[in-house]
Design a protein around this motif. Structure first.
Motif, short mmCIF file in Angstrom:
data_model
loop_
_atom_site.label_atom_id
_atom_site.label_comp_id
_atom_site.label_asym_id
_atom_site.label_seq_id
_atom_site.Cartn_x
_atom_site.Cartn_y
_atom_site.Cartn_z
N ALA A 60 21.14 -2.06 10.77
CA ALA A 60 22.08 -2.39 9.70
C ALA A 60 21.52 -2.19 8.29
CB ALA A 60 22.54 -3.84 9.86
N VAL A 61 20.19 -2.08 8.15
CA VAL A 61 19.62 -1.97 6.80
C VAL A 61 18.49 -0.94 6.76
CG1 VAL A 61 20.19 -4.31 6.05
CG2 VAL A 61 18.02 -3.88 7.21
N VAL A 62 18.23 -0.43 5.56
CA VAL A 62 17.14 0.52 5.33
C VAL A 62 16.18 -0.07 4.31
CG1 VAL A 62 16.53 2.82 4.46
CG2 VAL A 62 18.62 2.50 5.81
N SER A 63 14.90 -0.05 4.64
CA SER A 63 13.85 -0.45 3.70
C SER A 63 13.22 0.82 3.15
CB SER A 63 12.81 -1.32 4.40
OG SER A 63 13.39 -2.53 4.82
N LEU A 64 12.64 0.72 1.94
CA LEU A 64 12.06 1.88 1.28
C LEU A 64 10.60 1.64 0.91
CD1 LEU A 64 14.86 2.72 -1.33
CD2 LEU A 64 14.49 3.80 0.90
N ARG A 65 9.87 2.72 0.79
CA ARG A 65 8.50 2.69 0.27
C ARG A 65 8.48 3.54 -0.99
NH1 ARG A 65 3.24 5.21 0.75
NH2 ARG A 65 1.64 3.61 1.01
N LEU A 66 8.15 2.92 -2.10
CA LEU A 66 8.02 3.61 -3.38
C LEU A 66 6.55 3.80 -3.66
CD1 LEU A 66 10.68 1.78 -3.52
CD2 LEU A 66 10.56 2.22 -5.95
N GLU A 67 6.19 5.00 -4.09
CA GLU A 67 4.82 5.26 -4.49
C GLU A 67 4.79 5.51 -5.99
OE1 GLU A 67 3.09 7.20 -0.37
OE2 GLU A 67 3.31 8.47 -2.12
N PHE A 68 4.13 4.61 -6.70
CA PHE A 68 3.91 4.80 -8.12
C PHE A 68 2.57 5.47 -8.29
CE2 PHE A 68 6.92 1.34 -8.07
CZ PHE A 68 7.77 1.65 -9.12
N PRO A 138 -10.41 18.74 -22.03
CA PRO A 138 -10.62 18.16 -20.70
C PRO A 138 -10.59 16.63 -20.75
CG PRO A 138 -12.70 18.95 -21.60
CD PRO A 138 -11.64 19.28 -22.61
N PHE A 139 -10.05 16.04 -19.68
CA PHE A 139 -9.99 14.59 -19.54
C PHE A 139 -10.55 14.21 -18.18
CE2 PHE A 139 -6.89 15.25 -22.79
CZ PHE A 139 -6.87 14.10 -23.54
N ARG A 140 -11.27 13.12 -18.16
CA ARG A 140 -11.65 12.47 -16.89
C ARG A 140 -10.45 11.62 -16.53
NH1 ARG A 140 -13.60 12.53 -12.20
NH2 ARG A 140 -15.29 11.13 -11.63
N ILE A 141 -9.99 11.72 -15.28
CA ILE A 141 -8.82 10.95 -14.87
C ILE A 141 -9.12 10.15 -13.61
CG2 ILE A 141 -7.17 12.58 -15.89
CD1 ILE A 141 -6.58 13.51 -12.96
N ALA A 142 -8.32 9.12 -13.41
CA ALA A 142 -8.31 8.38 -12.15
C ALA A 142 -6.85 8.23 -11.76
CB ALA A 142 -8.96 7.01 -12.31
N ASP A 143 -6.50 8.70 -10.57
CA ASP A 143 -5.15 8.55 -10.03
C ASP A 143 -5.14 7.37 -9.08
OD1 ASP A 143 -4.10 10.70 -11.39
OD2 ASP A 143 -4.27 12.09 -9.71
N LEU A 144 -4.30 6.39 -9.38
CA LEU A 144 -4.15 5.23 -8.51
C LEU A 144 -2.80 5.33 -7.82
CD1 LEU A 144 -6.00 4.33 -10.97
CD2 LEU A 144 -5.38 2.02 -10.33
N LEU A 145 -2.82 5.29 -6.50
CA LEU A 145 -1.58 5.22 -5.74
C LEU A 145 -1.25 3.74 -5.58
CD1 LEU A 145 0.60 6.63 -3.98
CD2 LEU A 145 -0.90 6.17 -2.04
N VAL A 146 -0.06 3.36 -6.04
CA VAL A 146 0.39 1.97 -5.94
C VAL A 146 1.66 1.96 -5.09
CG1 VAL A 146 1.07 -0.10 -7.20
CG2 VAL A 146 -0.58 1.49 -8.23
#
Length: 163
Positions: A60-68, A138-146
């Motif tokens: 009856a319902v759908v849950s979601l996963r959001l990736e920021f 150039p930039f040093r970056i950090a990608d965080l998956l939330v």
């Protein structure tokens, strides 16, 4: 009954608030920059993916996963040798401040939301380092998956719309 909508703004606002409260960033943005970030330490976030979760949904319902995606930027030109030697540890300190804030806000704005820290429904929360170039800078970056789980977002109704 499900909300039948995805309201991203409260979650984006929570990410921005967490970043602001750390006092570790010169610039905080709710979008991916189109030009070179102007601060020494820049925080940017945006929605990267939205997917339904079969194992957390039902008949009856759908849950979601959001990736920021949260991306931290620090310019890689012009700093002294000492700055370059401490850049990664300074980046890791900022990641730790953010993770501490995210773990402390496990429901992430609502009782029907949860942070998917260990990746029960996809990739776990994580950080990946790297480099990016904007306008020859150039930039040093950090990608965080939330990853955020939204429980029971949409109602499924097999008879709706069929006449």
């Amino acid at each position: 009954m499900a909300a039948n909508r995805v309201d991203l703004q409260p979650m984006v606002d929570a990410l921005l608030t967490h970043a602001s409260r750390t006092a570790a960033f010169d610039v905080i943005m709710s979008h991916e920059p189109r030009s070179a970030p102007s601060g020494k330490w820049t925080f940017a976030c945006w929605v990267q993916n939205i997917d339904p979760i079969a194992r957390a949904s039902g008949l009856a319902v759908v849950s979601l996963r959001l990736e920021f995606l949260v991306r931290l930027y620090c310019p890689y030109v012009g700093p002294s040798a000492d700055d370059l030697n401490t850049m990664d540890s300074d980046m890791a300190m900022r990641v730790g401040l953010l993770w501490n804030a995210y773990m402390g806000d496990f429901e992430f704005t609502a009782e029907d939301h949860a942070l998917d820290v260990f990746g029960a429904h996809g990739d776990p929360m994580r950080m990946r380092g790297g480099f990016a170039t904007f306008q020859n800078t150039p930039f040093r970056i950090a990608d965080l998956l939330v990853p955020v789980i939204m429980w029971d977002v949409y109602d499924l109704n097999a008879t709706k719309g069929s006449d």
